[in-house]
Write a protein that holds these residues in place. Structure first.
Motif, PDB file in Angstrom:
ATOM      1  N   ILE A 137     -19.951   4.291  -7.717  1.00  0.00           N
ATOM      2  CA  ILE A 137     -19.243   5.226  -7.385  1.00  0.00           C
ATOM      3  C   ILE A 137     -18.966   4.966  -5.953  1.00  0.00           C
ATOM      4  CG2 ILE A 137     -17.892   7.741  -7.556  1.00  0.00           C
ATOM      5  CD1 ILE A 137     -19.231   8.618  -9.368  1.00  0.00           C
ATOM      6  N   ILE A 138     -17.410   4.817  -5.849  1.00  0.00           N
ATOM      7  CA  ILE A 138     -16.804   4.539  -4.547  1.00  0.00           C
ATOM      8  C   ILE A 138     -16.504   5.565  -3.939  1.00  0.00           C
ATOM      9  CG2 ILE A 138     -15.612   3.127  -2.346  1.00  0.00           C
ATOM     10  CD1 ILE A 138     -16.633   0.980  -4.322  1.00  0.00           C
ATOM     11  N   LEU A 139     -16.560   6.242  -3.128  1.00  0.00           N
ATOM     12  CA  LEU A 139     -15.563   7.701  -2.440  1.00  0.00           C
ATOM     13  C   LEU A 139     -15.309   7.618  -1.083  1.00  0.00           C
ATOM     14  CD1 LEU A 139     -18.415  10.318  -3.617  1.00  0.00           C
ATOM     15  CD2 LEU A 139     -16.120   9.920  -5.045  1.00  0.00           C
ATOM     16  N   THR A 140     -13.373   7.640  -1.386  1.00  0.00           N
ATOM     17  CA  THR A 140     -13.034   7.838   0.669  1.00  0.00           C
ATOM     18  C   THR A 140     -12.920   8.987   0.742  1.00  0.00           C
ATOM     19  OG1 THR A 140     -10.856   6.702  -0.455  1.00  0.00           O
ATOM     20  CG2 THR A 140     -13.016   5.327  -0.315  1.00  0.00           C
ATOM     21  N   GLY A 141     -11.767   9.064   1.891  1.00  0.00           N
ATOM     22  CA  GLY A 141     -10.538  10.151   2.181  1.00  0.00           C
ATOM     23  C   GLY A 141      -9.361  10.054   1.563  1.00  0.00           C
ATOM     24  N   VAL A 142      -8.118  10.457   1.199  1.00  0.00           N
ATOM     25  CA  VAL A 142      -7.185  10.421   1.032  1.00  0.00           C
ATOM     26  C   VAL A 142      -6.320   9.584   1.276  1.00  0.00           C
ATOM     27  CG1 VAL A 142      -4.636  11.261   0.182  1.00  0.00           C
ATOM     28  CG2 VAL A 142      -6.492  11.921  -0.562  1.00  0.00           C
ATOM     29  N   ILE A 175     -23.980   5.808  -5.571  1.00  0.00           N
ATOM     30  CA  ILE A 175     -22.638   6.624  -4.939  1.00  0.00           C
ATOM     31  C   ILE A 175     -22.971   6.331  -3.339  1.00  0.00           C
ATOM     32  CG2 ILE A 175     -21.232   8.803  -4.287  1.00  0.00           C
ATOM     33  CD1 ILE A 175     -22.373   9.717  -6.957  1.00  0.00           C
ATOM     34  N   VAL A 176     -21.494   5.141  -3.277  1.00  0.00           N
ATOM     35  CA  VAL A 176     -21.309   5.758  -1.671  1.00  0.00           C
ATOM     36  C   VAL A 176     -20.448   6.020  -0.667  1.00  0.00           C
ATOM     37  CG1 VAL A 176     -20.507   3.550   0.077  1.00  0.00           C
ATOM     38  CG2 VAL A 176     -22.193   2.709  -1.657  1.00  0.00           C
ATOM     39  N   SER A 177     -20.314   6.712  -0.182  1.00  0.00           N
ATOM     40  CA  SER A 177     -19.090   7.861   0.432  1.00  0.00           C
ATOM     41  C   SER A 177     -18.518   7.115   1.631  1.00  0.00           C
ATOM     42  CB  SER A 177     -19.343   8.990   1.022  1.00  0.00           C
ATOM     43  OG  SER A 177     -19.609   9.329  -0.370  1.00  0.00           O
TER      44      SER A 177
END
Ligand code: FAD
Lengths: 204, 263
Positions: free
Chosen positions: B98-103, B12-14
């Motif tokens: 999965i790549i997670l970002t802010g809105v 996972i990458v944040s």
């Protein structure tokens, strides 16, 4: 904005950026008031071709959320308790049956019947509920400030002359416990009816 | 979601950016990005990469490290560069699940476009405003999406995907100063594409109240006079005093049904 330049808001709302008007824009709510005097027709457009899309996201629909887990400021439907509530067990039952988020006046909080984060008003939370039921709340200015944005206010109160009644779209004058009792029965009947209908649909 | 064996080593990458405190304007970890790190840590504590494009010397980056992330990856690029180009280039070689970002970022344009552009470039699905990832089984994630007014929707999406993390996601853990200052930064060079669209922008502090597009609807002087002096209508609503309690309760109930708040 005009056809040449547009001002957009950046950096989490802390700067205004002046730039050339792009061809596609997302408008902020503050840009203009809603159209309210003209009526518009939606027409279907025929496309020459539609690209092939493989569906990668499956929408499983809404999930039930515990109304009391919704932040008070965001809740759509609030049942709020004041000094005119004497049967607290019943109040919680009604909130649960209605599926409403619980709110309270400062007196109900100060007297220890409700936790502080449930307080609606100037020194509590400013709510935005579409429907707000005020049970046994007199309508002190500090409380009214908190419900300024509510659309439909319903008052249940023994005092027909209190300020909450002046603000409410519907006021019922009488003892809160008695009225809530009847309301509870109505909701239970309605839910039962719904369950029966669903069963019938499933059977059919 | 509690870490379970199926996700412990999921890649996972944040993505993290530099935030800005809404009152003081001080640089800080961005709230939603920190939630993305939190979600990543709870899903895959062993294989989470925390990635930033920009200036590695930024002190605020260390606040993310203080959450218990051993290392922060930085793709060194000038602040004016387009982060999407650098990221796409990086993910071409190191594709996670999965790549997670802010809105929305708390600085810069804050258009919220990064996850969308990235998903498009990678050809991956993009799920916006997630509140949590409930489970991941056989390459399919069950995700809770945050809707307005505290509502939630279940979404199923197959890996790999991009998701933006909403403010409704679990709050980020505190940042500890010691680990923050000890954390290692792994700095890489990357493809740099100049963002020449933003070159001609001018920035000013936001006006308190944005000016609305005002359309004057009144066509005659009389109408304008009426609009200026009109009292707000609907001063008081229906008051029920003499009816029985049963009737009062019914009236309330009917209004609730009419307003569709009882489901
Ligand atoms: C600086 C400051 C800040 C404040 N901030 C807030 C705030 O944020 N929020 C807030 O709510 N208040 C706030 N207050 C307090 C506020 O002024 C009022 O005291 C408070 O809102 C009154 O609460 P109440 O309506 O529940 O109680 P009361 O004023 O005691 O009203 C009780 C009502 O219940 C009715 N009633 C009694 N018995 C029954 C019955 N059996 N059935 C039905 N109705 C019945 C009565 O007719 C009355 O209208 C603040 C006050 C100050 C000074």
């Amino acid at each position: 904005m005009d056809t040449q330049t547009t001002i957009s808001r950046g950096a989490g709302g802390s700067v205004d950026i002046t730039r050339k008007t792009p061809r596609v824009l997302l408008l902020a709510e503050e840009c203009a008031d809603q159209i309210d005097e003209t009526r518009h027709e939606a027409l279907a457009i025929a496309l020459d071709s539609v690209g092939q899309i493989t569906r990668q996201i499956h929408d499983g629909g809404r999930v039930e959320v515990d109304p009391n887990a919704i932040p008070l400021a965001e809740a759509e439907f609030i049942l709020s308790a004041g000094n005119g509530i004497h049967n607290w067990d019943q109040f919680h039952l009604v909130a649960k049956a209605l599926g409403a988020t619980e709110g309270a006046s400062r007196v109900a909080v100060d007297d220890g019947f409700m936790p502080r984060f449930r307080q609606v008003g100037a020194t509590g939370t400013w709510v935005t509920a579409r429907v707000y039921i005020a049970v046994g709340i007199s309508g002190a200015v500090q409380h009214m400030q908190g419900i300024g944005q509510c659309d439909k206010v319903i008052a249940i109160n023994t005092d027909a002359g209190c300020d909450m009644v002046k603000r409410a779209a519907l006021s019922t004058i009488g003892d809160s416990e008695a009225i809530l009792e009847h309301l509870l029965v109505l909701v239970h009947n309605y839910k039962e009816q719904q369950a029966i209908e669903e069963d019938n649909q499933d059977a059919a | 979601m509690p870490p379970d064996s199926s996700t412990q080593s999921l890649a996972i990458v944040s993505l993290i950016s530099i935030g800005k405190h809404p009152q003081s304007g001080r640089e800080r970890r961005a709230d939603q990005d920190a939630r993305a790190v939190e979600l990543g840590l709870s899903l895959s504590p062993n294989n989470l990469t925390v990635l930033h494009v920009g200036d590695a010397k930024q002190q605020a980056l260390r606040q993310y490290a203080g959450m218990g992330v051993g290392e922060i990856h930085v793709l060194e690029a000038p602040v004016q560069a387009d982060a999407v180009a650098s990221l796409t280039d990086y993910f071409q070689e190191n594709a996670p699940s999965i790549i997670l970002t802010g809105v929305r970022a708390e600085s810069g344009e804050s258009s919220g476009m990064v996850p969308y552009l990235l998903a498009e470039k990678m050809g991956w699905p993009m799920v916006s405003r997630i509140a949590n990832i409930v489970s991941i089984q056989e390459g399919v994630a069950e995700v809770l999406q945050a809707l307005p007014r505290g509502q939630r929707r279940v979404i199923k999406v197959s890996l790999p995907f991009v998701a933006s993390v909403d403010s409704a996601a679990p709050e980020a853990r505190q940042s500890a100063f010691g680990p923050a200052s000890r954390a290692a930064l792994s700095i890489q060079t990357c493809a740099i594409e100049k963002d020449d669209v933003s070159e001609n922008w001018t920035e000013t502090p936001a006006r308190k109240r944005p000016k609305r597009l005002k359309i004057i609807k009144a066509k005659t002087a009389a109408e304008r006079f009426k609009a200026a002096t009109a009292k707000p209508q609907g001063e008081s609503g229906k008051v029920m005093v003499k009816e029985s309690n049963q009737e009062k309760a019914e009236e309330i109930f009917n209004l609730l049904i009419e307003e569709k708040v009882i489901r």
